[in-house]
Write a protein that holds these residues in place. Structure first.
Motif, PDB file in Angstrom:
ATOM      1  N   ARG A 101       0.916  -1.185  -0.101  1.00 11.39           N
ATOM      2  CA  ARG A 101      -0.021  -0.027   0.042  1.00 11.39           C
ATOM      3  C   ARG A 101       0.846   1.170  -0.069  1.00 11.39           C
ATOM      4  NH1 ARG A 101      -3.155  -3.610  -0.512  1.00 11.39           N
ATOM      5  NH2 ARG A 101      -4.911  -4.429   0.663  1.00 11.39           N
ATOM      6  N   MET A 102       0.839   2.203  -0.846  1.00  8.21           N
ATOM      7  CA  MET A 102       1.367   3.438  -0.939  1.00  8.21           C
ATOM      8  C   MET A 102       1.255   4.351   0.375  1.00  8.21           C
ATOM      9  SD  MET A 102       3.376   3.933  -3.382  1.00  8.21           S
ATOM     10  CE  MET A 102       3.694   3.495  -4.943  1.00  8.21           C
ATOM     11  N   CYS A 103       0.295   4.085   1.063  1.00  9.57           N
ATOM     12  CA  CYS A 103      -0.103   5.235   2.195  1.00  9.57           C
ATOM     13  C   CYS A 103       0.514   4.364   3.551  1.00  9.57           C
ATOM     14  CB  CYS A 103      -1.497   5.563   2.267  1.00  9.57           C
ATOM     15  SG  CYS A 103      -1.831   6.466   0.665  1.00  9.57           S
ATOM     16  N   ASP A 104       1.116   5.104   4.437  1.00  7.36           N
ATOM     17  CA  ASP A 104       1.331   4.644   5.735  1.00  7.36           C
ATOM     18  C   ASP A 104       0.144   3.987   6.407  1.00  7.36           C
ATOM     19  OD1 ASP A 104       2.942   4.290   8.150  1.00  7.36           O
ATOM     20  OD2 ASP A 104       2.121   6.182   8.909  1.00  7.36           O
ATOM     21  N   GLN A 105       0.244   2.700   6.830  1.00  4.85           N
ATOM     22  CA  GLN A 105      -1.031   1.882   7.784  1.00  4.85           C
ATOM     23  C   GLN A 105      -1.654   1.718   6.779  1.00  4.85           C
ATOM     24  OE1 GLN A 105      -0.377   1.874  10.976  1.00  4.85           O
ATOM     25  NE2 GLN A 105       0.976   3.411  11.294  1.00  4.85           N
ATOM     26  N   GLY A 106      -1.866   2.036   5.499  1.00  3.58           N
ATOM     27  CA  GLY A 106      -2.665   1.385   4.487  1.00  3.58           C
ATOM     28  C   GLY A 106      -3.992   2.566   3.907  1.00  3.58           C
ATOM     29  N   CYS A 107      -5.050   2.236   3.356  1.00  3.77           N
ATOM     30  CA  CYS A 107      -5.862   3.254   2.952  1.00  3.77           C
ATOM     31  C   CYS A 107      -6.066   4.317   3.870  1.00  3.77           C
ATOM     32  CB  CYS A 107      -6.818   2.655   2.255  1.00  3.77           C
ATOM     33  SG  CYS A 107      -6.379   1.611   1.047  1.00  3.77           S
ATOM     34  N   LEU A 108      -6.113   4.069   5.263  1.00  2.00           N
ATOM     35  CA  LEU A 108      -6.385   4.866   6.444  1.00  2.00           C
ATOM     36  C   LEU A 108      -5.517   6.240   6.130  1.00  2.00           C
ATOM     37  CD1 LEU A 108      -6.278   2.568   9.471  1.00  2.00           C
ATOM     38  CD2 LEU A 108      -8.292   3.250   8.182  1.00  2.00           C
ATOM     39  N   GLY A 109      -4.463   5.957   5.651  1.00  2.00           N
ATOM     40  CA  GLY A 109      -3.503   7.027   5.513  1.00  2.00           C
ATOM     41  C   GLY A 109      -3.639   7.719   4.086  1.00  2.00           C
ATOM     42  N   GLY A 110      -4.509   7.267   3.514  1.00  2.00           N
ATOM     43  CA  GLY A 110      -4.874   8.188   2.324  1.00  2.00           C
ATOM     44  C   GLY A 110      -5.023   9.453   2.427  1.00  2.00           C
ATOM     45  N   VAL A 111      -4.234  10.542   1.261  1.00  4.24           N
ATOM     46  CA  VAL A 111      -4.543  12.067   1.593  1.00  4.24           C
ATOM     47  C   VAL A 111      -5.919  12.482   1.566  1.00  4.24           C
ATOM     48  CG1 VAL A 111      -2.161  12.390   0.710  1.00  4.24           C
ATOM     49  CG2 VAL A 111      -4.077  12.168  -1.077  1.00  4.24           C
ATOM     50  N   ALA A 112      -6.861  11.896   1.142  1.00  6.82           N
ATOM     51  CA  ALA A 112      -8.258  12.544   1.057  1.00  6.82           C
ATOM     52  C   ALA A 112      -9.130  11.948   2.136  1.00  6.82           C
ATOM     53  CB  ALA A 112      -8.783  12.105  -0.231  1.00  6.82           C
ATOM     54  N   THR A 113      -8.637  11.217   3.223  1.00  5.15           N
ATOM     55  CA  THR A 113      -9.374  10.956   4.353  1.00  5.15           C
ATOM     56  C   THR A 113      -9.404  12.160   5.077  1.00  5.15           C
ATOM     57  OG1 THR A 113      -7.436  10.276   5.431  1.00  5.15           O
ATOM     58  CG2 THR A 113      -8.616   8.498   4.220  1.00  5.15           C
ATOM     59  N   SER A 114     -10.239  12.184   6.274  1.00  3.88           N
ATOM     60  CA  SER A 114     -10.642  13.362   6.892  1.00  3.88           C
ATOM     61  C   SER A 114     -10.064  13.034   8.406  1.00  3.88           C
ATOM     62  CB  SER A 114     -12.209  13.843   7.144  1.00  3.88           C
ATOM     63  OG  SER A 114     -12.868  12.750   7.893  1.00  3.88           O
ATOM     64  N   GLU A 115      -9.981  11.832   9.199  1.00  2.00           N
ATOM     65  CA  GLU A 115      -9.364  11.523  10.322  1.00  2.00           C
ATOM     66  C   GLU A 115      -7.967  11.167  10.219  1.00  2.00           C
ATOM     67  OE1 GLU A 115      -9.493  11.771  13.417  1.00  2.00           O
ATOM     68  OE2 GLU A 115     -11.151  10.330  14.029  1.00  2.00           O
ATOM     69  N   SER A 116      -7.279  11.372  11.250  1.00  2.00           N
ATOM     70  CA  SER A 116      -6.131  10.886  11.691  1.00  2.00           C
ATOM     71  C   SER A 116      -5.998   9.373  11.411  1.00  2.00           C
ATOM     72  CB  SER A 116      -5.649  11.147  13.211  1.00  2.00           C
ATOM     73  OG  SER A 116      -4.901  10.179  13.821  1.00  2.00           O
ATOM     74  N   ARG A 117      -4.917   9.050  10.708  1.00  2.00           N
ATOM     75  CA  ARG A 117      -4.711   7.714  10.457  1.00  2.00           C
ATOM     76  C   ARG A 117      -4.671   6.780  11.702  1.00  2.00           C
ATOM     77  NH1 ARG A 117      -0.197  10.212   8.991  1.00  2.00           N
ATOM     78  NH2 ARG A 117       1.929   9.115   9.383  1.00  2.00           N
ATOM     79  N   PHE A 118      -3.980   7.421  12.634  1.00  2.00           N
ATOM     80  CA  PHE A 118      -3.915   6.538  13.886  1.00  2.00           C
ATOM     81  C   PHE A 118      -4.945   6.228  14.789  1.00  2.00           C
ATOM     82  CE2 PHE A 118      -0.152   9.355  12.966  1.00  2.00           C
ATOM     83  CZ  PHE A 118       0.787   8.341  12.767  1.00  2.00           C
ATOM     84  N   MET A 119      -6.194   7.450  14.814  1.00  4.04           N
ATOM     85  CA  MET A 119      -7.137   7.195  15.281  1.00  4.04           C
ATOM     86  C   MET A 119      -8.134   6.272  14.623  1.00  4.04           C
ATOM     87  SD  MET A 119      -7.413   8.794  18.188  1.00  4.04           S
ATOM     88  CE  MET A 119      -8.891   8.274  18.459  1.00  4.04           C
ATOM     89  N   SER A 120      -8.148   6.103  13.202  1.00  5.43           N
ATOM     90  CA  SER A 120      -8.870   5.299  12.426  1.00  5.43           C
ATOM     91  C   SER A 120      -8.320   3.763  12.709  1.00  5.43           C
ATOM     92  CB  SER A 120      -8.599   5.567  10.915  1.00  5.43           C
ATOM     93  OG  SER A 120      -9.192   6.849  10.577  1.00  5.43           O
ATOM     94  N   LEU A 121      -6.981   3.874  12.684  1.00  5.64           N
ATOM     95  CA  LEU A 121      -6.274   2.529  13.070  1.00  5.64           C
ATOM     96  C   LEU A 121      -6.873   1.934  14.403  1.00  5.64           C
ATOM     97  CD1 LEU A 121      -3.742   0.663  12.574  1.00  5.64           C
ATOM     98  CD2 LEU A 121      -2.293   2.191  14.119  1.00  5.64           C
ATOM     99  N   VAL A 122      -7.032   2.666  15.481  1.00  6.85           N
ATOM    100  CA  VAL A 122      -7.342   2.294  16.698  1.00  6.85           C
ATOM    101  C   VAL A 122      -8.814   1.726  16.698  1.00  6.85           C
ATOM    102  CG1 VAL A 122      -8.111   3.111  19.091  1.00  6.85           C
ATOM    103  CG2 VAL A 122      -5.796   3.733  18.242  1.00  6.85           C
ATOM    104  N   ARG A 123      -9.709   2.467  15.852  1.00  4.65           N
ATOM    105  CA  ARG A 123     -10.853   2.035  15.648  1.00  4.65           C
ATOM    106  C   ARG A 123     -11.232   0.846  15.073  1.00  4.65           C
ATOM    107  NH1 ARG A 123     -12.480   7.704  13.711  1.00  4.65           N
ATOM    108  NH2 ARG A 123     -12.584   8.562  15.529  1.00  4.65           N
ATOM    109  N   LEU A 124     -10.322   0.424  14.154  1.00  5.37           N
ATOM    110  CA  LEU A 124     -10.450  -0.757  13.300  1.00  5.37           C
ATOM    111  C   LEU A 124      -9.649  -1.971  14.180  1.00  5.37           C
ATOM    112  CD1 LEU A 124      -9.584  -0.270   9.593  1.00  5.37           C
ATOM    113  CD2 LEU A 124     -11.435  -1.155  10.530  1.00  5.37           C
ATOM    114  N   GLN A 125      -8.855  -1.641  14.993  1.00 12.37           N
ATOM    115  CA  GLN A 125      -8.137  -2.649  15.689  1.00 12.37           C
ATOM    116  C   GLN A 125      -9.018  -3.233  17.126  1.00 12.37           C
ATOM    117  OE1 GLN A 125      -4.333  -0.756  16.672  1.00 12.37           O
ATOM    118  NE2 GLN A 125      -3.268  -2.094  15.237  1.00 12.37           N
TER     119      GLN A 125
END
Ligand code: SF4
Ligand code: SF4
Length: 447
Positions: free
Chosen positions: A291-315
Motif C-alpha cells: 500500500r502506498m500510504c502509511d498504515q494502508g488506505c487509512l493514511g490516504g491523503v483524502a481521508t478526514s481522520e488521523s490515520r492513528f485514530m482510524s487504526l485504533v477504531r479498526l483494531q
C-alpha cells in the motif's frame, strides 16, 4: 474529470517541494507553473502531503451535484467507515446517506471483498513456488508504479480486480439495474480509477468524490455518527482492507491456512520491497500486500481522520474471520462466474524516451551526459526539474533552458559581466567629441 490531482496555481509559491518528492518524477515547473505529466502520475498523493501551501488537491466531482442526483448510487472505500467517532449505533452513517437519497449496496460490496480474497487465495495455490510471490493489485498507485518502474514484475501481479469494481458488477448482475455509480475515494489513485481503470476497459464509476468532502458535509449537517455499515456484524472482514495486513488476513481466512505474506506500507517500503523482489530475495514468500500510504488506505491523503485514530477504531473491532457454510457456497458460485477476473491485460507503461528514433536517441543520450557533467549534481530542484539528471534529460530533448539552473545562470551572468567589463575598457572616446562638433555646426574647427 480526468486524472487524480489538480494544482491551484494561485496558491502555489513554486517552492519545488512537490517536484522533488514525486517518486515517478511526474512534475515540473514550466513557465512559472507546476505541471503534472498525467502519464507518469500514479496518484500516490505524496505531492499533496508535502505541499506547505495546500496548493494541490485530489480531483473530484462536485459533491453538491452528486447529492442532487437521485438517479445515482454511492459506494465507498472501507476507510470511509472509520472516519468519525462511534456513537454506538451501527448503520448511522448509512442512514445519513439514505436520508440524502442514496441506496445502501454495501452488502454487495462486502461480498465482493470476500470473493476477491477467495480468488486471490486460489491463484496463490495454483501457482508454482517459483512463480511466487504474487503482488496485490488493490492499491492502484502500487499497480501503476509497477507498470512504470518495474515492468518485469507485472507477471507477479495477482489477476483479481478491485473488489469495489467487482461489487458493482455483482450488484448490476443481480438486480439488472444500470444507474450511474459514484465512488467515495481516499486518494488520487482511487480517484484515477474512474478515468484509468486497472485490468478492465471501462470503470464502473461514473463519478468520484473524496472521503474528506463527504464526511465534512455530513458532520456540518449533523448527520455523521457511528459510521460502521449495518451489515458490519456479518461482513466486517471487508473493512479490514483499509488497514495494513487486513487483506492478507482475509485471504488466509478463505484459504483456511496461514499465508506467508509481507505487508509493506509507505512509498519507501514499497519501493524497497519491489527492488528486493527484482533481486530474487523473496524466495519463500507467497504474497506481497503493498500500500502506498502509511498504515494502508487509512493514511490516504483524502481521508478526514488521523490515520492513528482510524487504526485504533479498526483494531478494536471484533472481526468474524470465519466464513460460514452459506457464505462459502455463495462465494463458490460467484467464483465460477469469473466476475473477479481482469478483463483487460495489465501492460507496462512506457517511460518517456529520449526519442522514438534509435540514432536520435543515442545522440540525445550523449548530449544528456555532456550536459549532466556540467551541472552541480546537488538536485536542488530550483530549476523546476526534479533532479539534475532529469534537467539534463529534458534539455537533451529540447525542453527548457540551461539557465533555469541557478548555478548555470550565475556562471552566465559572471561571463557576461566580464565580457561587458572588457568591452568597456576598449571603448574609444572620439565619437563623443565628433558628435559635439556636428551639433555645433563647427565641423573641422580646430582649437
Ligand atoms: S509544493 Fe509544489 S504546488 Fe505546493 S507550493 Fe511548492 S511548488 Fe507549489
Ligand atoms: S494505499 Fe489506499 S489510499 Fe493509499 S494510494 Fe493506495 S489505494 Fe490510495
Amino acid at each position: 474529470m480526468s486524472l487524480g490531482i489538480a494544482v491551484r496555481h494561485s496558491a502555489c509559491r513554486r517552492c519545488t517541494k512537490c517536484i522533488r518528492s514525486c517518486p515517478t518524477r511526474a512534475m515540473r515547473i514550466f513557465q512559472g507553473m507546476v505541471r503534472v505529466d498525467d502519464e507518469l502520475c500514479m496518484g500516490c498523493g505524496e505531492c499533496i502531503r508535502v505541499c506547505p501551501w495546500k496548493a494541490i488537491e485530489v480531483r473530484q466531482d462536485s459533491w453538491d451535484t452528486i447529492r442532487k442526483n437521485q438517479n445515482l448510487l454511492l459506494t465507498a472505500d472501507p476507510s470511509f467507515y472509520v472516519q468519525t467517532g462511534s456513537s454506538g449505533r451501527t448503520g448511522a452513517l448509512q442512514d445519513s446517506l439514505t436520508r440524502l437519497g442514496f441506496e445502501d449496496i454495501s452488502d454487495y460490496i462486502s461480498t465482493a471483498y470476500d470473493l476477491a480474497a477467495l480468488a486471490i487465495g486460489r491463484q496463490i495455490n495454483e501457482r508454482k513456488p517459483e512463480e511466487l510471490p504474487l503482488i496485490s493489485t488493490y492499491c492502484p498507485a502500487v499497480l501503476r508504479l509497477i507498470q512504470l518502474n518495474h515492468p518485469e514484475l507485472i507477471r507477479h501481479l495477482v489477476g483479481v480486480e478491485s473488489p469495489l469494481e467487482i461489487g458493482i458488477d455483482y450488484w448490476r448482475n443481480t438486480t439488472g439495474r444500470g444507474e450511474s455509480v459514484a465512488l467515495i475515494a481516499p486518494c488520487p489513485a482511487m480517484s484515477q480509477l474512474q478515468s484509468l481503470p486497472a485490468g478492465r476497459v471501462k470503470s464502473n464509476f461514473d463519478h468520484v468524490v473524496i472521503i474528506r468532502q463527504v464526511i465534512r458535509t455530513l458532520i456540518s449537517e449533523g448527520m455523521a455518527g457511528n459510521e460502521l455499515p449495518r451489515s458490519f456484524e456479518r461482513h466486517g472482514r471487508w473493512l479490514m482492507w483499509a488497514l495494513h495486513g487486513g487483506e492478507t488476513r482475509h485471504i488466509a481466512a478463505t484459504m483456511g491456512r496461514p499465508l506467508t505474506s509481507i505487508v509493506a506500507t509507505g512509498i519507501r517500503n514499497v519501493q524497497d520491497l519491489l527492488n528486493e523482489l527484482e533481486l530474487g530475495r523473496l524466495g519463500c514468500v507467497e504474497y506481497l500486500e503493498c500500500r502506498m500510504c502509511d498504515q494502508g488506505c487509512l493514511g490516504g491523503v483524502a481521508t478526514s481522520e488521523s490515520r492513528f485514530m482510524s487504526l485504533v477504531r479498526l483494531q478494536n473491532l471484533n472481526i468474524n474471520w470465519t466464513l460460514n457454510k452459506e457464505e462459502r457456497e455463495r462465494l463458490l458460485e460467484l467464483y465460477a462466474t469469473d466476475l473477479w477476473r481482469f478483463s483487460a491485460p495489465i501492460q507496462a507503461l512506457e517511460q518517456k524516451s529520449l526519442s522514438g528514433d534509435i540514432q536520435e536517441a543515442m545522440t540525445r543520450l550523449r548530449k544528456m551526459n555532456e550536459i549532466y557533467t556540467t551541472l552541480p549534481g546537488i538536485d536542488c530542484g530550483s530549476c523546476g526539474h526534479p533532479s539534475c539528471r532529469a534537467m539534463a534529460e529534458d534539455l537533451a530533448r529540447g525542453e527548457g533552458e540551461i539557465t533555469n539552473c541557478i548555478f548555470k545562470l550565475k556562471e552566465r551572468i559572471t561571463d557576461l559581466s566580464t565580457q561587458i567589463f572588457e568591452l568597456c575598457g576598449k571603448n574609444p572616446e572620439t565619437p563623443t567629441s565628433l558628435r559635439e562638433h556636428e551639433i555645433d555646426g563647427r565641423e573641422g574647427v580646430q582649437e
